[in-house]
Design a protein around this motif. Sequence first.
Motif, PDB file in Angstrom:
ATOM      1  N   UNK A 126       6.194  -3.389  -1.556  1.00 38.42           N
ATOM      2  CA  UNK A 126       5.833  -2.197  -2.330  1.00 38.42           C
ATOM      3  C   UNK A 126       6.820  -1.063  -2.057  1.00 38.42           C
ATOM      4  N   UNK A 127       7.183  -0.873  -0.793  1.00 34.24           N
ATOM      5  CA  UNK A 127       8.182   0.144  -0.460  1.00 34.24           C
ATOM      6  C   UNK A 127       9.526  -0.186  -1.093  1.00 34.24           C
ATOM      7  N   UNK A 142       3.541  -7.924   4.560  1.00 31.51           N
ATOM      8  CA  UNK A 142       4.768  -8.251   3.831  1.00 31.51           C
ATOM      9  C   UNK A 142       4.720  -7.647   2.432  1.00 31.51           C
ATOM     10  N   UNK A 143       3.527  -7.694   1.812  1.00 27.00           N
ATOM     11  CA  UNK A 143       3.371  -7.085   0.489  1.00 27.00           C
ATOM     12  C   UNK A 143       3.583  -5.578   0.563  1.00 27.00           C
ATOM     13  N   UNK A 173       0.383  -2.863  -6.364  1.00 26.59           N
ATOM     14  CA  UNK A 173      -0.218  -3.643  -7.447  1.00 26.59           C
ATOM     15  C   UNK A 173       0.832  -4.491  -8.160  1.00 26.59           C
ATOM     16  N   UNK A 174       2.017  -3.917  -8.379  1.00 22.54           N
ATOM     17  CA  UNK A 174       3.099  -4.672  -9.010  1.00 22.54           C
ATOM     18  C   UNK A 174       3.520  -5.852  -8.137  1.00 22.54           C
ATOM     19  N   UNK A 175       3.549  -5.639  -6.830  1.00 21.15           N
ATOM     20  CA  UNK A 175       3.907  -6.714  -5.898  1.00 21.15           C
ATOM     21  C   UNK A 175       2.950  -7.889  -6.022  1.00 21.15           C
ATOM     22  N   UNK A 208      -0.770   1.721   2.556  1.00 22.22           N
ATOM     23  CA  UNK A 208      -0.256   2.707   1.608  1.00 22.22           C
ATOM     24  C   UNK A 208      -0.669   4.135   1.965  1.00 22.22           C
ATOM     25  N   UNK A 209      -1.397   4.287   3.060  1.00 19.27           N
ATOM     26  CA  UNK A 209      -1.787   5.613   3.535  1.00 19.27           C
ATOM     27  C   UNK A 209      -0.625   6.238   4.307  1.00 19.27           C
TER      28      UNK A 209
END
Length: 638
Positions: free
Chosen positions: A166-167, A161-162, A246-248, A465-466
């Motif tokens: 991020x997206x 979910x995170x 990271x912001x999430x 994130x890959x």
Amino acid sequence: MDAAAAEYQRLSQRMDTEQPQRSSVLYTTSSDELSINCCLDKVERQLPLQLEAEAESVNESPGQRDQWSRGLEFLFSCIALSVGLGNVWRFPFIALENGGGAFVVPYVIVLLLIGRPIYYLEVVIGQFSSRGCIKAFDMVPIMKGVAYGQVYSTALATTYYACIMALTIRYLVASFDDVLPWTYCLVEWGSACVATGATVSPNGTALGQGVSSAELYFTHTVLREPENLQENGLGTPSWDLVLCLAATWLIIGAILFKGIRSSGKASYFLALFPYLIMLILLARALTLPGAWRGIVYFLEPKWSELLNPHVWYAAITQMFFSLAICFGTLVMYASFNDFHKNVHKDVIIITSIDSFTSILAGCIIFGILGNLAHETNTEDISQVVQGGAGLAFISYPEAIAKFKYLPQLFAVLFFFMLLVLGIGSNVGMASCVINVIKDRFSHLPHWLLSASFSLVGFLCGLVYMTPGGQFVLNLVDFYGCTFIAIVLAIAELLAVGWIYGVKRICSDIEFMLNVKTSFYWRICWALVAPGLMFLVLVYMLFNYEPLTYRGVEYPRTAYTAGWIIWGLGVLQLPIWAIYTIYQQPGKTFSSKFKMALQPTADWGPRQPQELEAYILHRKRQAEFKPRRGGHLCDNIFG
């Protein structure tokens, strides 16, 4: 007056003097005599001192269990948890894939027969016990593996979910550009690219050839996605997505910093703000040419599809995502309630709002789809857009880009709404996992647990994130969440409905809320909900096909990893059952097994006064003779 009656009088006086504002349900007989079973002998010797010591430690301990500051915080937190991405983008397109209105009718039926009853059951268990989802299974110790499996599944869902959040942040930032970056083609995308604004030729016919710039922007620029995993592997994480991740987690960690005291306050915004955005988008969608055609397609029933078992399978699996049932989060949220809070009304409100939100989102999306079909001269609305992960990041951006006025504004509003919805759901799931740890290690400060979990979640999320991260997300979603949730939901209903017993849970509700439980809840808990979900599981296994992502099969090692993920969740059932049986004090396996089926000695309300009253209540209930008709009839209607 004998010792038992004196104990009853002492308890009554104690509750009157210590908690005059609270009401409790106490039972007595017509005479002065009150017989109390052998359990009370232990209570007379141990319970008063034990409970007084426990009450003192709870009042002084820094690890004491929090409570909602206001009753509305529970309501809004549950709305923020349940109303999420499953309503806004998963529900409309599951409906699209299953005949539009033909899906809505089974969905409403499933809500009434499965969703709402399970929601009420989990909330009642959490509020009655004031325990997290693990300790709540002290009611049926042998089935504690259900809770561990649910926490495991919830932790997996939290990580991906995170990733979606991020997206969302990545697209939110891109929405502030002067020209939306997914509306035009880049040279490196080749001649097959069709700019979003050029999907219709001058004579009004669809350009049907090529790939939209919105899809290429998502796959090539944002994800850098490979064609398959066999040749290219997962790759290395993209730095821009890592920053968004990271912001999430910084946002989630900040909301969780002070436990429910901070997340409860945030719930007002997380629950209400999305409706403001949805109403703006609905107003815009209704003014688009062809919008009503899409909405009619969404709401018009196709009765022939009701005989299709796949439609019912889709409706039941959607219910898990829509209401967030059978993941342990509802038990955790309800455990912070006041013991006598009337949650029956809250459950009706929350489940109704959740379904209303799904219908509202459906009208918005199908209105936009009707407009896209009108612009491209497409007769079949189901062929206008794609589903899956591209639903939020390909189809919606493409639709928003077609707005003639202020597309950047609507893009910002839409992705900010998605972010708020995702954060609301993720905060609830993360809270569930954190509170399970806190129940076990109560001396640890909450801020440390929140920070540690956020850091671990960030590190685990790097795999998403890959370039191949969406392959992993799809794999974890199916094997780690959907597949596990159905198995554990059936086990949960069997544990509560038949081992602990519908009859006893109804008695507990009567003690807690002073209300009788209707036959509707009883029948759904005992027969309808587990029966329908068992049929869905059988259908799922019978029609199982190897999982694919965008039509591409996974390497064999990926399927092995998927089954391992599933096995780690489901194997919690036998592992904890064996451990619980082994821990029992009996001498033979039969005696140990029987004791493992019984609630623990301290099962009941967490508050000392209510626990003592509950023991008297249980004795009063034991005086009633069971109904005729055997265990089945007595368990449901007794």
